[in-house]
Write a protein that holds these residues in place. Structure first.
Motif, PDB file in Angstrom:
ATOM      1  N   ARG A  36      18.647  53.048   9.256  1.00  0.00           N
ATOM      2  CA  ARG A  36      18.530  51.845  10.096  1.00  0.00           C
ATOM      3  C   ARG A  36      17.273  51.896  10.959  1.00  0.00           C
ATOM      4  O   ARG A  36      16.620  50.870  11.163  1.00  0.00           O
ATOM      5  CB  ARG A  36      19.780  51.702  10.958  1.00  0.00           C
ATOM      6  CG  ARG A  36      21.016  51.341  10.144  1.00  0.00           C
ATOM      7  CD  ARG A  36      22.279  51.370  10.980  1.00  0.00           C
ATOM      8  NE  ARG A  36      23.436  50.945  10.181  1.00  0.00           N
ATOM      9  CZ  ARG A  36      24.690  50.969  10.612  1.00  0.00           C
ATOM     10  NH1 ARG A  36      24.950  51.386  11.846  1.00  0.00           N
ATOM     11  NH2 ARG A  36      25.673  50.573   9.831  1.00  0.00           N
TER      12      ARG A  36
ATOM     13  N   LEU B  37      18.539  43.412  12.992  1.00  0.00           N
ATOM     14  CA  LEU B  37      18.259  44.835  12.968  1.00  0.00           C
ATOM     15  C   LEU B  37      18.876  45.533  14.182  1.00  0.00           C
ATOM     16  O   LEU B  37      19.395  46.649  14.076  1.00  0.00           O
ATOM     17  CB  LEU B  37      16.744  45.072  12.937  1.00  0.00           C
ATOM     18  CG  LEU B  37      16.036  44.714  11.633  1.00  0.00           C
ATOM     19  CD1 LEU B  37      14.523  44.771  11.827  1.00  0.00           C
ATOM     20  CD2 LEU B  37      16.464  45.647  10.514  1.00  0.00           C
TER      21      LEU B  37
ATOM     22  N   ASN C  89      14.396  51.000   8.812  1.00  0.00           N
ATOM     23  CA  ASN C  89      14.317  49.554   8.598  1.00  0.00           C
ATOM     24  C   ASN C  89      13.582  48.863   9.736  1.00  0.00           C
ATOM     25  O   ASN C  89      12.816  47.912   9.518  1.00  0.00           O
ATOM     26  CB  ASN C  89      15.721  48.968   8.451  1.00  0.00           C
ATOM     27  CG  ASN C  89      16.406  49.386   7.159  1.00  0.00           C
ATOM     28  OD1 ASN C  89      15.761  49.812   6.211  1.00  0.00           O
ATOM     29  ND2 ASN C  89      17.726  49.261   7.130  1.00  0.00           N
TER      30      ASN C  89
END
Length: 414
Positions: free
Chosen positions: A203, A185, A206
Motif C-alpha cells: 500500500r 489510497l 502504491n
C-alpha cells in the motif's frame, strides 16, 4: 480486518498479575465509546500489562510511563524490525521486487533519526505553516458551502477527509483533480487492521507510485512546492537520493492526512454534543486554540509501538529485550494521576499538555500544521453553521486499532 483471533502464550517473565486480556482491535468497549473504555483501563488493568492478543505485547497506560518510553529510544526502539532481520527479509525478496519505501525517519532511532529529520523541519516550521492559513480557510469555507443548504452531512467523507487531502495536494504541488485517487489510497492505508508487513508495504508502494511522475518532474523543473523543496535538501552534505525522496513523500502523505482526519472526527463529535461549548466558542473565537488542545487531550487516538532493546523495568514490570510495548496514549491522556477529573472537558484546565503528538525525538513534525487546520476548521464551522448536533437516525461508526478513529459522523442542523 482478519476476523480470526490468535493469542500468544504468556512468557515466563510475565507474572500472572501483569496479565490482562485486551484486544486493541476488537475490544467491544473500544468500538462503542473508546475513550470511556480507555479510562476504565486505569481501574480494571495494571498500569503496565501484557496482553496475549495480536502476537502478545505490553501496554503502558500511565502518562508518566508513556512519556518515559517515548523519551528513551536507546531502550525503546522505533525500529520495530531489528536491522539484521530487516536485511535478511530484503535479501530474501525475489529479484525484480519493487523497492519498499521506508517511513524515514519515523522508523529510525537517533542519531540516524536526527540526521534525516533535520532537513524536514524547514518544511514544517511555524512561519512556513502560518503562510498556509488563508488557503486552509478558503478550503474550509468551500467544504461548508457544499453542505450547508442540505441541513446535515456525514462530516468524515464530506469535510474531515477532504480538508487535509486538499491541503496536502496544495503543499506537495500535486494536481487537485487527483483528490479522489489520493483519498482512496489514504483509506486503504488507514483501514484498521492487524499489521501485515507485506500488505502494508504494497500500500505504501502504491502511494509512492501515484506521486512518482510529479516527483521526477520536480527534480528537473522545480516549482514553489514541497516536493521541489525536498529535492533541494542535503543530508550530511549529500543531495537527496531518489530512494530518500520516495521515503519522505510516503511519510508526509501518511502523517499529513491521518492525524487531522481523526482529530476532526472526535473534535466535531464532542462539539455536536455540547451546545454550550458551541455558543461559547462562537461568541469568543479566541478560545478555540485552548479548546483544540483540550479536545486533543480528551480524545487522543494514537497508539505508538516500540521494541524493547534491553531488559528494563517500567511500571514495576520486567520487560525483556525483544518485547513490544504499546503506548496507549488514549489512556495516558486520561490518566487521573496527571489530569484531575480526566473525562471532563475543561476549557479552563491548567494542564492540557497531552501526548497526542508524541514526546522526545519523535515528537510530530506536523503538529503546527495539524493545529492550524483544526483551529481554522472549528472556527469556520462555528461561524457558518447553525447549532449542529448528531443525527439521531444515523449511528456514529468507530474503529479501533493502532489509531482510534471515526469512520462515519452524521450531523444535522436547522
Amino acid at each position: 480486518m482478519n476476523d480470526s483471533v490468535t493469542t500468544a502464550d504468556r512468557p515466563a517473565h510475565v507474572p500472572e498479575v501483569a496479565y490482562y486480556a485486551f484486544d486493541i482491535f476488537r475490544d467491544p468497549g473500544l468500538l462503542e465509546e473508546p475513550h470511556l473504555r480507555a479510562l476504565e483501563l486505569h481501574s480494571d488493568a495494571p498500569p503496565v500489562f501484557w496482553t496475549p492478543f495480536n502476537g502478545g505485547h505490553w501496554i503502558a497506560l500511565r502518562f508518566r510511563d508513556a512519556h518515559h518510553i517515548a523519551r528513551h529510544p536507546e531502550t525503546f526502539s522505533s525500529e520495530l524490525i531489528p536491522p539484521e532481520l530487516k536485511q535478511a527479509m530484503m535479501d530474501a525478496m525475489p529479484e525484480g521486487t519493487p523497492r519498499q519505501p521506508q517511513l524515514t525517519p519515523l522508523m529510525m532511532d537517533p542519531p540516524e533519526h536526527t540526521r534525516y529529520r533535520l532537513p524536514l523541519q524547514r518544511a514544517f516550521a511555524p512561519k512556513t505553516v502560518a503562510a498556509l492559513q488563508s488557503d486552509i480557510e478558503r478550503q474550509a469555507h468551500e467544504l461548508v458551502d457544499a453542505v450547508i443548504a442540505d441541513g446535515g452531512c456525514d462530516v468524515i467523507p464530506a469535510i474531515a477527509e477532504q480538508l487535509p487531502v486538499r491541503v496536502f495536494l496544495r503543499m506537495m504541488g500535486l494536481p487537485a483533480e487527483r483528490l479522489a485517487e489520493f483519498r482512496q489510497l489514504a483509506r486503504e492505508v488507514f483501514e484498521p487492521s492487524e499489521f501485515d508487513p507485506k500488505v502494508y508495504g504494497r500500500r505504501i508502494r502504491n502511494i509512492v507510485d501515484a506521486m512518482s511522475g510529479v516527483i521526477a518532474q520536480r527534480r528537473e523543473s522545480p516549482r514553489d512546492d514541497l516536493i521541489s523543496m525536498l529535492w533541494s535538501l542535503e543530508v550530511d552534505g549529500e543531495p537527496v537520493s531518489p530512494e530518500l525522496m520516495e521515503d519522505y513523500a510516503a511519510l508526509l502523505f501518511l502523517a499529513g492526512l491521518d492525524t487531522v482526519v481523526n482529530a476532526i472526527g472526535f473534535g466535531v463529535r464532542h462539539l455536536a454534543t455540547d451546545m454550550e461549548l458551541q455558543d461559547t466558542l462562537g461568541a469568543s473565537p479566541e478560545l478555540i486554540g485552548e479548546a483544540t488542545e483540550e479536545l486533543l487531550r480528551r480524545y487522543t487516538f494514537t497508539v505508538p509501538v516500540r521494541r524493547v532493546t534491553q531488559d528494563t523495568h517500567v511500571g514495576g514490570q520486567l520487560l525483556k529485550a525483544g518485547d513490544r510495548v504499546m503506548l496507549y496514549l488514549p489512556a495516558a491522556d486520561l490518566d487521573p494521576e496527571e489530569f484531575p477529573d480526566p473525562a471532563r472537558f475543561d476549557l479552563a484546565r491548567d494542564n492540557k499538555a497531552h501526548m497526542l503528538f508524541g514526546a522526545g525525538p519523535h515528537r510530530c513534525l506536523g503538529s503546527h500544521l495539524a493545529r492550524l487546520e483544526l483551529q481554522t476548521l472549528y472556527r469556520v464551522l462555528l461561524e457558518r453553521l447553525p447549532r449542529f448536533r448528531l443525527d439521531p437516525e444515523r449511528p456514529v461508526r468507530i474503529s479501533a486499532g493502532q489509531n482510534l478513529s471515526i469512520s462515519s459522523l452524521p450531523l444535522r442542523w436547522d
